[in-house]
Scaffold this motif. Structure first.
Motif, PDB file in Angstrom:
ATOM      1  N   GLN A 207      44.484  64.468  40.291  1.00  0.00           N
ATOM      2  CA  GLN A 207      44.046  63.699  39.125  1.00  0.00           C
ATOM      3  C   GLN A 207      43.361  64.587  38.094  1.00  0.00           C
ATOM      4  OE1 GLN A 207      41.512  60.652  40.677  1.00  0.00           O
ATOM      5  NE2 GLN A 207      43.202  59.427  41.560  1.00  0.00           N
ATOM      6  N   ARG A 208      42.690  65.570  38.520  1.00  0.00           N
ATOM      7  CA  ARG A 208      41.987  66.480  37.600  1.00  0.00           C
ATOM      8  C   ARG A 208      42.975  67.291  36.762  1.00  0.00           C
ATOM      9  NH1 ARG A 208      37.962  71.313  39.677  1.00  0.00           N
ATOM     10  NH2 ARG A 208      37.464  72.200  37.602  1.00  0.00           N
ATOM     11  N   ALA A 209      44.099  67.781  37.320  1.00  0.00           N
ATOM     12  CA  ALA A 209      45.108  68.568  36.568  1.00  0.00           C
ATOM     13  C   ALA A 209      45.797  67.705  35.517  1.00  0.00           C
ATOM     14  CB  ALA A 209      46.133  69.155  37.542  1.00  0.00           C
ATOM     15  N   GLU A 210      46.141  66.445  35.855  1.00  0.00           N
ATOM     16  CA  GLU A 210      46.789  65.556  34.890  1.00  0.00           C
ATOM     17  C   GLU A 210      45.876  65.244  33.721  1.00  0.00           C
ATOM     18  OE1 GLU A 210      47.882  62.177  37.128  1.00  0.00           O
ATOM     19  OE2 GLU A 210      49.517  63.167  38.245  1.00  0.00           O
ATOM     20  N   LEU A 211      44.643  64.998  33.971  1.00  0.00           N
ATOM     21  CA  LEU A 211      43.693  64.698  32.890  1.00  0.00           C
ATOM     22  C   LEU A 211      43.494  65.890  31.952  1.00  0.00           C
ATOM     23  CD1 LEU A 211      40.916  62.592  34.639  1.00  0.00           C
ATOM     24  CD2 LEU A 211      42.419  61.841  32.825  1.00  0.00           C
ATOM     25  N   GLU A 212      43.505  67.101  32.433  1.00  0.00           N
ATOM     26  CA  GLU A 212      43.325  68.274  31.570  1.00  0.00           C
ATOM     27  C   GLU A 212      44.488  68.428  30.600  1.00  0.00           C
ATOM     28  OE1 GLU A 212      42.781  71.473  34.268  1.00  0.00           O
ATOM     29  OE2 GLU A 212      40.642  71.080  34.593  1.00  0.00           O
ATOM     30  N   ALA A 213      45.747  68.143  31.016  1.00  0.00           N
ATOM     31  CA  ALA A 213      46.922  68.252  30.114  1.00  0.00           C
ATOM     32  C   ALA A 213      46.835  67.205  29.011  1.00  0.00           C
ATOM     33  CB  ALA A 213      48.209  68.078  30.925  1.00  0.00           C
ATOM     34  N   GLN A 214      46.523  65.958  29.347  1.00  0.00           N
ATOM     35  CA  GLN A 214      46.405  64.905  28.332  1.00  0.00           C
ATOM     36  C   GLN A 214      45.278  65.212  27.356  1.00  0.00           C
ATOM     37  OE1 GLN A 214      45.897  61.242  30.424  1.00  0.00           O
ATOM     38  NE2 GLN A 214      47.877  61.372  31.533  1.00  0.00           N
ATOM     39  N   LEU A 215      44.228  65.768  27.802  1.00  0.00           N
ATOM     40  CA  LEU A 215      43.080  66.063  26.948  1.00  0.00           C
ATOM     41  C   LEU A 215      43.412  67.132  25.919  1.00  0.00           C
ATOM     42  CD1 LEU A 215      40.084  65.438  26.481  1.00  0.00           C
ATOM     43  CD2 LEU A 215      39.527  67.237  28.097  1.00  0.00           C
ATOM     44  N   ASN A 216      44.183  68.156  26.253  1.00  0.00           N
ATOM     45  CA  ASN A 216      44.569  69.218  25.298  1.00  0.00           C
ATOM     46  C   ASN A 216      45.423  68.654  24.170  1.00  0.00           C
ATOM     47  OD1 ASN A 216      43.198  71.209  26.686  1.00  0.00           O
ATOM     48  ND2 ASN A 216      44.939  71.650  28.031  1.00  0.00           N
ATOM     49  N   GLN A 217      46.382  67.756  24.449  1.00  0.00           N
ATOM     50  CA  GLN A 217      47.246  67.174  23.425  1.00  0.00           C
ATOM     51  C   GLN A 217      46.447  66.335  22.444  1.00  0.00           C
ATOM     52  OE1 GLN A 217      50.390  64.829  25.069  1.00  0.00           O
ATOM     53  NE2 GLN A 217      51.404  64.444  23.087  1.00  0.00           N
ATOM     54  N   LEU A 218      45.558  65.499  22.919  1.00  0.00           N
ATOM     55  CA  LEU A 218      44.743  64.670  22.033  1.00  0.00           C
ATOM     56  C   LEU A 218      43.814  65.505  21.155  1.00  0.00           C
ATOM     57  CD1 LEU A 218      43.760  61.737  24.412  1.00  0.00           C
ATOM     58  CD2 LEU A 218      45.246  61.596  22.432  1.00  0.00           C
ATOM     59  N   GLN A 219      43.289  66.600  21.654  1.00  0.00           N
ATOM     60  CA  GLN A 219      42.373  67.442  20.872  1.00  0.00           C
ATOM     61  C   GLN A 219      43.077  68.099  19.689  1.00  0.00           C
ATOM     62  OE1 GLN A 219      40.739  70.044  23.803  1.00  0.00           O
ATOM     63  NE2 GLN A 219      39.060  68.634  24.365  1.00  0.00           N
ATOM     64  N   GLN A 220      44.388  68.462  19.807  1.00  0.00           N
ATOM     65  CA  GLN A 220      45.133  69.075  18.690  1.00  0.00           C
ATOM     66  C   GLN A 220      45.337  68.080  17.551  1.00  0.00           C
ATOM     67  OE1 GLN A 220      48.761  70.588  20.373  1.00  0.00           O
ATOM     68  NE2 GLN A 220      47.706  72.191  21.592  1.00  0.00           N
ATOM     69  N   VAL A 221      45.758  66.849  17.851  1.00  0.00           N
ATOM     70  CA  VAL A 221      45.954  65.829  16.818  1.00  0.00           C
ATOM     71  C   VAL A 221      44.620  65.510  16.139  1.00  0.00           C
ATOM     72  CG1 VAL A 221      46.699  63.450  16.407  1.00  0.00           C
ATOM     73  CG2 VAL A 221      47.923  64.862  18.054  1.00  0.00           C
ATOM     74  N   GLN A 222      43.588  65.452  16.887  1.00  0.00           N
ATOM     75  CA  GLN A 222      42.277  65.133  16.346  1.00  0.00           C
ATOM     76  C   GLN A 222      41.798  66.205  15.390  1.00  0.00           C
ATOM     77  OE1 GLN A 222      40.987  62.334  16.812  1.00  0.00           O
ATOM     78  NE2 GLN A 222      38.744  62.395  16.574  1.00  0.00           N
ATOM     79  N   ALA A 223      42.107  67.461  15.603  1.00  0.00           N
ATOM     80  CA  ALA A 223      41.688  68.562  14.728  1.00  0.00           C
ATOM     81  C   ALA A 223      42.391  68.468  13.362  1.00  0.00           C
ATOM     82  CB  ALA A 223      42.000  69.896  15.404  1.00  0.00           C
ATOM     83  N   PHE A 224      43.698  68.105  13.304  1.00  0.00           N
ATOM     84  CA  PHE A 224      44.431  67.974  12.035  1.00  0.00           C
ATOM     85  C   PHE A 224      43.823  66.860  11.182  1.00  0.00           C
ATOM     86  CE2 PHE A 224      47.830  65.942   9.578  1.00  0.00           C
ATOM     87  CZ  PHE A 224      48.223  67.005   8.753  1.00  0.00           C
ATOM     88  N   ASP A 225      43.535  65.700  11.772  1.00  0.00           N
ATOM     89  CA  ASP A 225      42.948  64.592  11.020  1.00  0.00           C
ATOM     90  C   ASP A 225      41.538  64.926  10.532  1.00  0.00           C
ATOM     91  OD1 ASP A 225      45.211  63.129  11.382  1.00  0.00           O
ATOM     92  OD2 ASP A 225      44.431  61.918  13.061  1.00  0.00           O
TER      93      ASP A 225
END
Length: 1008
Positions: A207-225
């Protein structure tokens, strides 16, 4: 320890004394009760161990002294030592320890009293408790073993051998065993819980590995906005600056308008003040005339005030002089009354003297009667001096005869009482047998109750340990509850951060974290209620167990008395067998006593002396009643001597009164003349007349003064109007200048307000030309907030998983450590269980007593053979067969005891059947053997023996047996000291130490 020399100074009853023990082998310390015999022995124990019978340390100091000192020299282990112990009243003591060398005594004193005391014990190898139970045979301790029950003998022996320290060790081992047992149970429960939790480690890692991948994708979109939002915020900031500038200019415009209004109001107020001042200035002439009239009236009132002061002073002085004159006249009148009273008293005394002188003839006749009565009393006094010794001698003889008669009657009553008791005892033999059986049955039932009581106590201890474990768990959950409450307090803050990862929380994540924390709080609170309920149930169980324990304990309260009663009944049953023989002896003795009382042939020599004295007293013919009547006759006529003295005093007083009366009459005439002169020609009278004339010259009128005061009060208003006029003259030019300044300031404010109105119009036009990006920013912020909540939720989940993984790793380490601790606790539990058994009554203590008893038995029999010419022998039995519930005796259980079997030439018999001399030798041998045994266990040789066994409690034969016993064992000791207050025992010893108490304190005299 062999005493050599003892020097006392201010110790208890001794002021200054010394005693040399050199050459003493067996010695007797003798003297009357309270002379200081025991204090001599107390001095030795106080010098060596600092112990005495005194309740307080300063009580050993002699009454009235400030310092005490004891020097004690003794031999031990072929060495000579000296101890010097001193103490000042109210201060600490000083202790010196010295050893003899060829060059003199050398100090062994340590650093402080405690260190020196330890050095003394190390050299003599004998502490205070061992000394008083070995070398010092105290009164009443010789037959202690024989008077106690067998079960109590072991307790006494254990106390003397200091085995009670093993009881403390047993209790400590039990406590440690219980602690390790509880700790092992707790560790077992913790290991089971940890094992279940450790099974979640693999799932948590995925569960910890899956959460780290999802967290990286959301952080990139958040930086552009975020970059897009920053550009829009710059445009909004510029527009906001214009708005703030417009608001500031409008505020300045409003402030200037308010200043113009304020200046206009102040301009009107100044104009009104100027009008009022002009009205006052127009009345200037009228005000000045009124003020001048007021000053004139005030000057007249001051002149009248001066006259008033002079008039008041003169009046007060006249009144004072009048009071002084009255006081002088009253003083003379008081003297006149005193002199008149004295004259009246003299006249009264003169009448009383005449009455006394009229009885002189009657007094002379009474004096002749007194002389005759006194001659009669003198004759009877001479007879009384001859008769008094004879009467005293007769009284002593009669008392001795009465004591003999009373002794015969008392002995007869005692024989009758003993006979009744023996007859009653013979009749009670069947009842005693039945009573012994009933008491035995009750004791058997109480033995069962004692076993059940032990079980109740163990169960109560188990419940208490369970409550202690619940309390420990309750404290842990209360701590966790406090942490959760602290988290809830933090979440109530609008800007709260995540308690796990310390990142800001949006609304969605805040709700999840708060809900989760509340759930954990409720679960923890519920578990606490479970613990409290279990503790309440356990408390109720303990209360029931305590109630049951108290009930059983109350039943067992009479256990010891029943056992003692059974022993007494058995002894009474044994004594009834010899009752018949004793009854015959008592009957013969009663017959002899009754014949002596009837005939009166007791004390014949005393009765003959009494008869001779009665005959001689009859010849003297002295009667105490006649003597008393003669004395009363003298006392009856003694009033004449008293009256004779009064007549002589009355004659003298009559002469004095005759010379005193003319003086008092002349004094009365002089005082009356002084009163008339004081009223007319005295200084006070003349001053009063002069003051009256001066008051008339002042000519002061109170009515005129009051009218003038009223006129001054009415004209006082002109003074206020005059002050107002002067103030108006000063303020009028200032107010005119202020009015011009206000007009100039108001015009300047109006010009500035016009400029600000132009600036407001310009800024409003600029704002209308600039676009407003507020709606775009709000939409973009809403998207960022939604995505931030998703990020926070993912971060919280990741933090929870990381924390869980860290906790599981820590739990794995704790699991391994707890497994090792569990094995260690089990091993320690087994060790302390074995130690509990070893330190118990049936362990080391029983083994030590078993090892000591053969030595004690051998030493006792060795001494007893020398005291009884090999006729007596004792044996110590530590176990015997107990009562069995079945008919087979081979199944009977052995019980612990300490019976003493005594044998002589006729076989083994009970202790009560031996004579007093034999019983004393047995007791003395056992006590002395115990003393030797205690000294050997302490590592010291028993060379000194002190016997305070109470010669006064023995008859003549018992004293002879005690002296024979002491002489028989004298060769085993270097020095034997015995204490007695009986004078006839002094010659039985080699030497004696006589102790006498004098006003200078107790004194010692050594006689060899």
């Amino acid at each position: 320890m062999i005493p050599v020399q003892l020097i006392l100074k201010n110790f208890l009853s001794y002021r200054d004394a010394s005693l040399d023990f050199c050459g003493l082998h067996t010695a007797c310390i003798c003297g009357s009760n309270g002379a200081g015999k025991s204090s001599l022995l107390e001095a030795m124990t106080w010098a060596v161990w600092g112990e005495s019978r005194a309740a307080a340390e300063d009580d050993v100091i002699h009454s009235g002294a400030k310092e005490v000192r004891v020097d004690f020299t003794f031999r031990s282990n072929q060495q000579k030592y000296r101890i010097i112990r001193t103490r000042m009243r109210g201060a600490t003591g000083v202790l010196e320890f010295q050893i003899e060398t060829p060059s003199g005594f050398r100090a062994l004193t340590g650093k402080g009293v405690r260190a020196t005391q330890d050095a003394i014990l190390e050299h003599i190898k004998l502490d205070y408790d061992t000394f008083i139970n070995s070398a010092y045979l105290r009164q009443g301790r010789a037959d202690e073993f024989m008077l106690k029950r067998p079960s109590e003998r072991k307790e006494i022996l254990a106390e003397l051998l200091k085995l009670n320290q093993y009881d403390d060790l047993e209790e400590r081992a039990k406590e440690s065993s219980r602690q390790f047992k509880a700790r092992a149970e707790e560790l077992g429960r913790c290991l089971e819980s940890s094992k279940i939790q450790l099974q979640q480690r693999e799932v948590t890692h995925t569960q910890r590995a899956e959460l780290e991948a999802q967290l990286n994708q959301l952080q990139q979109v958040q930086a552009f906005d975020n970059i897009k939002l920053q550009s829009l915020q710059v445009v909004q900031h510029q527009r906001q600056t214009k708005v703030e500038q417009l608001s500031f200019v409008k505020q300045q415009y409003q402030n200037l308008s308010q200043d113009c209004d304020r200046l206009q109001q102040e301009h009107s107020a100044v104009k009104s003040q100027i009008s009022g001042l002009e009205a006052i200035l127009n009345q200037e002439a009228e005000i000045k005339n009124g003020y001048a009239q007021y000053q004139n009236l005030q000057s007249q009132e001051e002149a009248f005030a001066t006259k008033f002061e002079e008039h008041t002073r003169a009046t007060a002085l006249r009144q004072q002089k009048q009071q002084q004159l009255t006081k002088q006249i009253h003083e003379i009148e008081r003297q006149l009354q005193q002199v008149q009273g004295q004259l009246e008293a003299l006249q009264q005394q003169e009448q009383e003297i005449q009455h006394t002188l009229s009885k002189s003839t009657e007094v002379e006749a009474a004096l002749a009667q007194v002389a005759v009565a006194r001659r009669r009393v003198a004759h009877l006094d001479e007879l009384q001096m001859q008769v008094s010794p004879l009467l005293q001698q007769r009284q002593n003889l009669q008392s001795q005869i009465d004591r003999v008669h009373a002794g015969l009657i008392a002995r007869l009553e005692q024989l009758q009482t003993t006979e009744n008791q023996l007859q009653s005892s013979s009749r009670r033999q069947p009842q005693l047998q039945q009573a012994v059986m009933e008491v035995g049955m009750q004791i058997d039932q109480m033995e069962k109750d004692r076993v059940y009581l032990q079980r109740v106590q163990e169960k109560g201890q188990e419940r208490r340990h369970f409550i202690e474990r619940l309390q420990a768990q309750q404290r842990e959950y209360e701590k966790l509850l406090g942490e959760l409450d602290q988290k809830l307090q933090m979440l109530r803050n609008p800007d709260a951060i995540c308690p796990l990862c310390e990142r800001p929380l949006d609304e969605h994540h805040w709700n999840r974290v708060a809900e989760k924390t509340k759930t954990e709080y409720q679960d923890t609170e519920g578990q606490l209620w479970v613990f409290r309920e279990q503790m309440a149930v356990s408390d109720r169980e303990i209360q029931l167990l305590r109630q049951e324990y108290r009930e059983i304990s109350q039943k067992l309260a009479v256990y010891d008395s029943l056992r003692e009663q059974r022993g007494q009944l058995a002894a009474q049953l044994q004594s009834t067998s010899d009752a018949e023989q004793q009854l015959q002896q008592l009957a013969a003795e009663k017959q002899h006593l009754e014949r002596s009382l009837q005939v009166g042939d007791y004390a014949p020599d005393k009765q003959a002396q009494l008869q001779q004295l009665d005959q001689y007293l009859q010849q003297l013919n002295y009667n105490e009643q006649d003597h008393a009547l003669a004395r009363s006759e003298v006392e009856r006529w003694r009033w004449a001597e008293i009256k004779q003295g009064q007549i002589k005093d009355a004659t003298k007083r009559q002469t004095q009164i005759a010379s005193r009366k003319p003086e008092l009459q002349a004094t009365i005439a002089q005082l009356k003349n002084r009163i008339q002169q004081e009223q007319i020609d005295s200084d006070c009278a003349r001053e009063i007349t002069e003051l009256t004339r001066y008051i008339g010259e002042i000519n002061y009128s109170l009515e005129q003064h009051n009218n003038l005061r009223q006129a001054v009060r009415q004209a006082q208003s002109w003074q206020l109007r005059y002050q107002q006029m002067l103030s108006a003259q000063q303020q009028y030019p200032q107010l005119q200048g202020r009015l011009q300044d206000l007009e100039t300031s108001r015009n300047a404010r109006l010009n500035e307000r016009q400029q600000l109105a132009t600036q407001i119009d310009h800024i409003t036009q600029q704002l209308a030309e600039t676009a407003n990006p507020t709606e775009q920013i709000q939409a973009l912020e809403q998207q960022l907030a939604t995505r931030r909540r998703q990020l926070d939720e993912q971060i919280a989940n990741l933090g929870r998983l990381e924390q869980l993984a860290h906790q599981l790793e820590t739990l794995q380490i704790q699991y391994e450590q707890q497994q090792q601790q569990l094995q260690s606790c089990k091993r320690q539990y087994r060790i302390y269980q074995e130690l509990t058994q070893a330190f118990g009554k049936n362990g080391i203590q029983a083994l030590m007593i078993e090892n000591v008893l053969p030595q004690l038995e051998a030493e006792t029999n060795q001494l007893l053979s020398r005291l009884s010419a090999n006729q007596l022998h004792v044996q110590f039995v530590t176990q015997k067969a107990g009562r069995s519930g079945t008919s087979k005796r081979k199944n009977a259980k052995l019980i612990d005891t300490l019976d003493i079997l005594i044998a002589d030439a006729r076989g083994t018999r009970a202790y009560e059947t031996y004579s007093g001399g034999e019983a004393f030798r047995i007791n003395f041998a056992i006590r002395l053997a115990l003393a030797k045994l205690l000294a050997q266990r302490a590592g010291a040789a028993l060379q000194l023996l002190i016997i305070d066994e109470g010669f006064g409690t023995q008859d003549a034969e018992g004293c002879d047996r005690l002296i024979a016993a002491i002489n028989a064992i004298a060769c085993d000791f270097a020095c034997i000291l015995t204490v007695t207050h009986m004078p006839h025992l002094k010659e039985a010893f080699q030497a004696r130490i006589e102790v006498n108490k004098t006003q200078q304190g107790s004194q010692l005299h050594l006689l060899i």
